[in-house]
Design an enzyme around this catalytic site. Structure first.
Site, PDB file in Angstrom:
ATOM      1  CG  ASP A  89      77.039 -18.782  13.893  1.00 18.32           C
ATOM      2  OD1 ASP A  89      77.623 -18.790  12.790  1.00 18.32           O
ATOM      3  OD2 ASP A  89      77.365 -18.029  14.832  1.00 18.32           O
ATOM      4  CG  HIS A 146      74.460 -14.256   6.656  1.00 16.35           C
ATOM      5  ND1 HIS A 146      74.873 -12.950   6.504  1.00 16.35           N
ATOM      6  CD2 HIS A 146      74.095 -14.377   7.964  1.00 16.35           C
ATOM      7  CE1 HIS A 146      74.777 -12.316   7.668  1.00 16.35           C
ATOM      8  NE2 HIS A 146      74.308 -13.163   8.565  1.00 16.35           N
ATOM      9  CB  SER A 252      63.466 -22.224  13.191  1.00 11.82           C
ATOM     10  OG  SER A 252      62.589 -23.168  12.619  1.00 11.82           O
TER      11      SER A 252
END
Length: 289
Positions: A89, A146, A252
């Site tokens: 995200d 992911h 980050s």
């Protein structure tokens, strides 16, 4: 004001500050921890209805909250064979071709893919003529990373460096930002050629973790470390599309590098500043070589 903010980043003891924040974020301080989490949720308007544990008091430390899991199925993975999915995200910072070993950072700024990968020349060569994508994770975002496609880990490199902020303002003003900050580079072998997942540290990012090695940073130092992994046999580490591969303790950036001709086109709506949601279509892949 922007110049002042950037100047302060050059002057601040960024590593010391990040280690201090890391210790505070790991502390299990009961009601103080819960109060800090509630403030953070309100400040950044975090949707806790997506979290597997929606109550702030369920988290023992701020790190536990920050790396919170989502409810099962809340981010469905696009399983189409020729689709690469968003790994996180966040928001797309930049994306496009790798031209003569150079990656676009922001207007007036490019940096070297060789430097990004820790001066690993053979690795950089594998991505010549390929594509890149840079995704920024804001404090409000889900902070687990992911796999965009299925891959088998072949190499990991820890590269020491600075800890500048990686927000859009800093990206516009600090030359070579992502290739000068501390980072972890993971190289995967896929049906579409090599894939590099570069996890870039930043100010107050307490650590970077991977699912196969745990915490990679801290401690920090001046030395580049490299680990190589078998790609066949019982000890091979293969992760499916959508599997968790790492996480940031505080926010980050992820930079992805793709082999030449791996990507046909980026998916509709995928462009600079576009919001990303893990599991949704990111790019259309060419047929495996």
């Amino acid at each position: 004001m922007d110049k002042v903010k950037i100047a302060l980043q050059y002057m601040l003891p960024k590593h010391l500050l990040s280690r201090l924040v890391g210790k505070l974020a790991a502390a299990e301080a009961g009601t103080l921890t819960t109060a800090a989490i509630k403030w953070f949720i309100k400040q950044y308007k975090i949707d806790m209805s997506e979290a597997a544990q929606s109550e702030p008091q369920a988290y023992k430390s701020f790190n536990d909250f920050f790396t919170r899991a989502l409810k099962p199925g809340i981010r469905p993975i696009n399983q189409h064979t020729h689709i690469m999915v968003h790994p996180v995200d966040g928001a797309v910072s930049q994306l496009g071709p790798i031209k003569e070993g150079r990656i676009f950072q922001a207007k007036g700024h490019h940096y070297s893919s060789l430097t990004l990968l820790g001066d690993q020349a053979q690795d950089a060569k594998r991505f010549e003529g390929g594509d890149f994508a840079t995704i920024y994770l804001a404090p409000k975002d889900y902070h687990r990373i992911h796999m965009p496609i299925k891959g088998t880990l072949s190499k990991m490199t820890y590269v020491p460096g600075e800890l500048f902020s990686v927000n859009p303002l800093t990206a516009r003003h600090v030359p070579g930002l992502f290739a000068r900050n501390e980072r972890v580079v993971a190289i995967f072998e896929t049906e579409h050629g090599p894939l590099a997942m570069v996890l870039v540290g930043a100010t107050i990012v307490a650590s970077i973790e991977t699912v196969w090695a745990g915490t990679i940073t801290p401690p920090t130092g001046k030395q580049v470390f490299t680990w190589e992994y078998p790609t066949v046999g019982p000890d091979a580490i293969t992760l499916d599309k959508g599997d968790e591969m790492g996480r940031f303790k505080l926010g980050s950036t992820v930079v992805m590098l793709f082999a030449k001709d791996a990507i046909d086109t980026f998916a509709e709506g995928v462009e600079a500043e576009a919001v990303t949601r893990m599991g949704q279509a990111f790019a259309n892949l060419n047929n495996p070589k």
